[in-house]
Write a protein that holds these residues in place. Structure first.
Motif, PDB file in Angstrom:
ATOM      1  N   LEU A   1      48.552  52.181  48.385  1.00  0.00           N
ATOM      2  CA  LEU A   1      48.525  50.887  49.273  1.00  0.00           C
ATOM      3  C   LEU A   1      47.730  50.623  50.121  1.00  0.00           C
ATOM      4  CD1 LEU A   1      52.652  50.286  49.189  1.00  0.00           C
ATOM      5  CD2 LEU A   1      50.846  49.348  47.577  1.00  0.00           C
ATOM      6  N   ALA A   2      47.000  51.689  50.757  1.00  0.00           N
ATOM      7  CA  ALA A   2      45.977  51.370  51.662  1.00  0.00           C
ATOM      8  C   ALA A   2      44.644  51.187  51.150  1.00  0.00           C
ATOM      9  CB  ALA A   2      45.572  52.693  52.613  1.00  0.00           C
ATOM     10  N   ASN A   3      44.446  51.039  49.765  1.00  0.00           N
ATOM     11  CA  ASN A   3      43.276  50.858  49.161  1.00  0.00           C
ATOM     12  C   ASN A   3      42.825  49.120  49.439  1.00  0.00           C
ATOM     13  OD1 ASN A   3      41.006  50.469  47.313  1.00  0.00           O
ATOM     14  ND2 ASN A   3      41.871  51.069  45.503  1.00  0.00           N
ATOM     15  N   SER A   4      41.726  48.763  50.011  1.00  0.00           N
ATOM     16  CA  SER A   4      41.415  47.472  50.231  1.00  0.00           C
ATOM     17  C   SER A   4      40.954  46.874  48.878  1.00  0.00           C
ATOM     18  CB  SER A   4      40.328  47.282  51.232  1.00  0.00           C
ATOM     19  OG  SER A   4      39.277  48.138  50.753  1.00  0.00           O
ATOM     20  N   ASP A   5      40.776  47.720  47.987  1.00  0.00           N
ATOM     21  CA  ASP A   5      40.336  46.627  46.681  1.00  0.00           C
ATOM     22  C   ASP A   5      41.522  46.627  45.831  1.00  0.00           C
ATOM     23  OD1 ASP A   5      39.494  46.160  44.242  1.00  0.00           O
ATOM     24  OD2 ASP A   5      37.864  47.566  43.941  1.00  0.00           O
ATOM     25  N   LEU A   6      42.251  45.092  45.967  1.00  0.00           N
ATOM     26  CA  LEU A   6      43.431  44.987  45.561  1.00  0.00           C
ATOM     27  C   LEU A   6      43.227  44.784  43.965  1.00  0.00           C
ATOM     28  CD1 LEU A   6      45.008  42.556  48.081  1.00  0.00           C
ATOM     29  CD2 LEU A   6      45.105  44.987  47.981  1.00  0.00           C
ATOM     30  N   HIS A   7      41.978  44.395  43.653  1.00  0.00           N
ATOM     31  CA  HIS A   7      41.955  44.109  42.369  1.00  0.00           C
ATOM     32  C   HIS A   7      41.961  45.252  41.297  1.00  0.00           C
ATOM     33  CE1 HIS A   7      41.647  39.839  42.120  1.00  0.00           C
ATOM     34  NE2 HIS A   7      41.256  40.150  43.522  1.00  0.00           N
ATOM     35  N   GLN A   8      41.347  46.287  41.975  1.00  0.00           N
ATOM     36  CA  GLN A   8      41.295  47.782  41.469  1.00  0.00           C
ATOM     37  C   GLN A   8      42.906  48.290  41.387  1.00  0.00           C
ATOM     38  OE1 GLN A   8      40.078  51.168  43.864  1.00  0.00           O
ATOM     39  NE2 GLN A   8      38.763  51.493  42.071  1.00  0.00           N
ATOM     40  N   SER A   9      43.396  48.281  42.434  1.00  0.00           N
ATOM     41  CA  SER A   9      44.892  48.772  42.604  1.00  0.00           C
ATOM     42  C   SER A   9      45.751  47.771  41.319  1.00  0.00           C
ATOM     43  CB  SER A   9      45.545  48.340  43.802  1.00  0.00           C
ATOM     44  OG  SER A   9      44.759  49.299  44.933  1.00  0.00           O
ATOM     45  N   ALA A  10      45.576  46.329  41.153  1.00  0.00           N
ATOM     46  CA  ALA A  10      46.272  45.620  40.263  1.00  0.00           C
ATOM     47  C   ALA A  10      45.921  46.147  39.054  1.00  0.00           C
ATOM     48  CB  ALA A  10      45.984  44.238  40.638  1.00  0.00           C
ATOM     49  N   LEU A  11      44.652  46.533  38.728  1.00  0.00           N
ATOM     50  CA  LEU A  11      44.471  47.121  37.112  1.00  0.00           C
ATOM     51  C   LEU A  11      45.214  48.280  37.077  1.00  0.00           C
ATOM     52  CD1 LEU A  11      40.762  46.673  36.655  1.00  0.00           C
ATOM     53  CD2 LEU A  11      42.817  45.832  35.357  1.00  0.00           C
ATOM     54  N   LEU A  12      45.329  49.344  38.104  1.00  0.00           N
ATOM     55  CA  LEU A  12      46.050  50.361  37.790  1.00  0.00           C
ATOM     56  C   LEU A  12      47.638  50.284  37.577  1.00  0.00           C
ATOM     57  CD1 LEU A  12      44.658  53.463  38.050  1.00  0.00           C
ATOM     58  CD2 LEU A  12      45.575  53.418  40.488  1.00  0.00           C
ATOM     59  N   LEU A  13      47.925  49.461  38.468  1.00  0.00           N
ATOM     60  CA  LEU A  13      49.210  49.011  38.294  1.00  0.00           C
ATOM     61  C   LEU A  13      49.684  48.386  37.099  1.00  0.00           C
ATOM     62  CD1 LEU A  13      52.090  48.784  39.922  1.00  0.00           C
ATOM     63  CD2 LEU A  13      51.429  46.512  40.653  1.00  0.00           C
ATOM     64  N   LYS A  14      48.996  47.491  36.522  1.00  0.00           N
ATOM     65  CA  LYS A  14      49.105  46.950  35.191  1.00  0.00           C
ATOM     66  C   LYS A  14      49.639  47.999  34.169  1.00  0.00           C
ATOM     67  CE  LYS A  14      47.819  43.170  32.232  1.00  0.00           C
ATOM     68  NZ  LYS A  14      47.155  41.993  31.918  1.00  0.00           N
ATOM     69  N   LYS A  15      48.666  49.066  34.222  1.00  0.00           N
ATOM     70  CA  LYS A  15      48.751  49.805  33.365  1.00  0.00           C
ATOM     71  C   LYS A  15      49.855  50.745  33.320  1.00  0.00           C
ATOM     72  CE  LYS A  15      45.843  53.508  31.393  1.00  0.00           C
ATOM     73  NZ  LYS A  15      46.272  54.904  32.023  1.00  0.00           N
ATOM     74  N   ALA A  16      50.307  50.996  34.589  1.00  0.00           N
ATOM     75  CA  ALA A  16      51.690  51.675  34.842  1.00  0.00           C
ATOM     76  C   ALA A  16      52.748  50.772  34.280  1.00  0.00           C
ATOM     77  CB  ALA A  16      51.830  52.045  36.454  1.00  0.00           C
ATOM     78  N   CYS A  17      52.860  49.563  34.737  1.00  0.00           N
ATOM     79  CA  CYS A  17      53.964  48.349  34.348  1.00  0.00           C
ATOM     80  C   CYS A  17      54.108  48.142  32.764  1.00  0.00           C
ATOM     81  CB  CYS A  17      53.650  47.160  34.982  1.00  0.00           C
ATOM     82  SG  CYS A  17      53.894  47.453  36.826  1.00  0.00           S
ATOM     83  N   LEU A  18      52.859  48.250  32.121  1.00  0.00           N
ATOM     84  CA  LEU A  18      52.912  48.333  30.519  1.00  0.00           C
ATOM     85  C   LEU A  18      53.500  49.371  30.053  1.00  0.00           C
ATOM     86  CD1 LEU A  18      49.435  46.816  29.911  1.00  0.00           C
ATOM     87  CD2 LEU A  18      51.585  45.557  29.892  1.00  0.00           C
ATOM     88  N   ASP A  19      53.227  50.725  30.646  1.00  0.00           N
ATOM     89  CA  ASP A  19      53.683  51.932  30.104  1.00  0.00           C
ATOM     90  C   ASP A  19      54.969  52.217  30.282  1.00  0.00           C
ATOM     91  OD1 ASP A  19      53.082  54.352  28.853  1.00  0.00           O
ATOM     92  OD2 ASP A  19      53.750  55.302  31.086  1.00  0.00           O
ATOM     93  N   SER A  20      55.579  52.161  31.554  1.00  0.00           N
ATOM     94  CA  SER A  20      56.848  52.675  31.852  1.00  0.00           C
ATOM     95  C   SER A  20      57.205  51.683  32.879  1.00  0.00           C
ATOM     96  CB  SER A  20      56.992  54.182  32.340  1.00  0.00           C
ATOM     97  OG  SER A  20      56.316  54.223  33.551  1.00  0.00           O
ATOM     98  N   GLY A  21      56.693  51.183  33.654  1.00  0.00           N
ATOM     99  CA  GLY A  21      57.398  50.289  35.060  1.00  0.00           C
ATOM    100  C   GLY A  21      57.615  51.245  36.098  1.00  0.00           C
TER     101      GLY A  21
END
Ligand code: OGA
Ligand code: NI
Length: 355
Positions: A42-62
Motif C-alpha cells: 500500500l506504500a507503492n506510489s504507482d497506483l496503477h501497477q498496484s491496481a493491476l496486481l490487485l485485479k489479478k488477485a481478485c479474479l483468482d480468489s479475492g
C-alpha cells in the motif's frame, strides 16, 4: 505474532507432494497445501501497477495480503492483548455485554452456524462485535446497523474501549485505501467507492474472535464453518496460529482447501459478496473456513460495507449487451439483515435460552 515470513511460504510448499498423496485416499475433503497469495504494497506510489496486481488477485480468489498498511505493530498487539483479557473474564462478566439487536457485544460459543448443511453444531468460537459508532444526535442513529456500541465495564478492563476504537479507525483507513485500488482495477475513478454516498458513513464492524478446540470436518465440527463474507472488504489480523483455509472452487466435486498462512506484518484481505455482486461476478468472494488443531487461536476480522442506504447494483464498467447484470439491485442494509439472520441465532432465542 508468530506468523511465518514470505520466504517460509515458498519453502513450506514442499509439503505439497505429501498432501497430494493424501488426497488420493481422502473421501470428504482433499487436503491441503498452503496458498500463495498476491501481496499488495500500500506504500507503492504507482497506483496503477498496484491496481493491476490487485485485479489479478481478485479474479483468482479475492484473497490477498496487504503490507505497508500503516497499522503499527503496537496498535495490533494492544488489540490482541485486550481481546485476550476480555475472553479470559468469567462468563457472568461477558454475559453482561451479550450481543444486542444492533449486533454489538459478546457472542458466546456456537452462536453462529454459517454452513448448517455440513455443521453439526455452531462455530467453536466466541466473539465480540464493535460496530460503527453513530451518536444519538445523528438523524440516522437508529438505523439497524448504526448506533452506539456496548462496552465492557472500564473498571474491569481499563483502556479497552480506546484500544478498540483506535484499531477500528485504523482498519477503516486501510479499507478506504484498498477501495481506491479496487475502483482503479475496475476502470472506475479512484474515488468511486470512497465517496460520501458509498463509504461516507460505512457500516464497519470490528470482530474479536477466540477459538478453542479441535475441528473434525468428517464429524461436522469446525472453528468457523465454510462461508463467504457478506460485505465489501474484510481485513483479517491473526495471532499467527494456522487455521484459515480457502476453497477457490466451491462447485468442485471434491473441494480443495488450502491454508492461508499468516505473514508477520501483513494483513490478509478478502472480498465479500457485495463486491462480487457489484462486479457482476467478475471479482471473487471466496469460500473460507477455520480448522482448529487444538491450539488456542485469536483473530480480529474487520468488515466494511458501504452506507446503510447504498444500493448494491452492477457497476457501469462490469456490464454490456453481452454481459447483463446477474444480480438484482439491493439496499446494503436489507442485504446485511438477510445474511445475518441466516447465519446467527436470533437475539430472542438467546433470551429464551437464558430464561
Ligand atoms: C470471519 C472469518 C476467519 C478467522 O469471521 O468471517 O472468516 O481466521 N474469520 O477468524
Ligand atoms: Ni469470513
Amino acid at each position: 505474532m508468530k506468523g511465518s515470513n514470505a520466504k517460509d511460504i515458498l519453502v513450506n510448499n514442499s509439503n505439497k507432494e505429501m498432501s497430494e498423496m493424501q488426497t488420493k485416499n481422502q473421501v470428504v475433503d482433499s487436503i491441503i497445501q498452503e496458498s500463495l497469495l498476491t501481496c499488495i504494497d500500500l506504500a507503492n506510489s504507482d497506483l496503477h501497477q498496484s491496481a493491476l496486481l490487485l485485479k489479478k488477485a481478485c479474479l483468482d480468489s479475492g484473497f490477498f495480503y496487504v503490507i505497508n498498511h500503516g497499522i503499527s505493530k503496537e496498535v495490533t498487539d494492544k488489540a490482541f492483548e485486550q481481546s485476550k483479557k476480555f475472553f479470559a473474564l468469567p462468563s457472568e462478566e461477558k454475559m453482561k455485554v451479550l450481543k444486542n439487536e444492533k449486533h454489538r457485544g459478546y457472542t458466546p460459543l456456537y452462536d453462529q452456524i454459517p454452513d448448517p448443511e455440513n455443521q453439526v453444531q455452531g462455530d467453536h468460537k466466541e466473539g465480540y462485535y464493535i460496530g460503527s459508532e453513530v451518536p444519538r444526535d445523528d438523524p440516522q442513529w437508529d438505523r439497524p446497523f448504526y448506533g452506539l456500541n456496548t462496552w465492557p465495564n472500564p473498571d474491569v478492563l481499563p483502556g479497552w474501549r480506546e484500544t478498540m476504537e483506535e484499531y477500528h479507525q485504523e482498519a477503516l483507513r486501510v479499507c478506504k485505501a484498498i477501495a481506491k485500488l479496487l475502483a482503479l482495477s475496475l476502470d472506475l475513478d479512484a474515488d468511486y467507492f470512497d465517496s460520501p454516498e458509498m463509504l461516507g458513513k460505512p457500516i464497519s464492524t470490528l470482530r474479536l474472535l477466540h477459538y478453542e478446540g479441535i475441528s473434525d470436518p468428517s464429524k461436522g465440527i469446525y472453528g468457523t464453518g465454510a462461508h463467504s463474507d457478506y460485505g465489501m472488504i474484510t481485513l483479517l489480523a491473526t495471532d499467527g496460529v494456522m487455521g484459515l483455509q480457502i476453497c477457490k472452487d466451491r462447485n468442485a466435486k471434491l473441494q480443495k482447501w488450502e491454508y492461508v498462512p499468516s505473514i508477520e506484518g501483513a494483513i490478509v484481505v478478502n472480498l465479500g459478496d457485495m463486491m462480487e455482486r457489484w462486479s457482476n461476478g467478475l471479482f471473487r468472494s471466496t469460500l473460507h473456513r477455520v480448522i482448529l488443531n487444538g491450539q488456542t487461536r485469536y483473530s480480529i476480522p474487520f468488515f466494511v460495507e458501504p452506507n446503510h442506504d447504498c444500493i448494491i447494483e452492477c457497476l457501469p464498467t462490469c456490464q454490456s449487451e453481452n454481459n447483463l447484470p446477474k444480480y438484482p439491485a439491493i439496499k446494503c442494509s436489507a442485504y446485511l439483515t438477510q445474511r445475518y439472520e441466516e447465519s446467527h441465532l436470533k437475539f430472542s432465542s438467546y433470551k429464551n435460552k437464558l430464561e
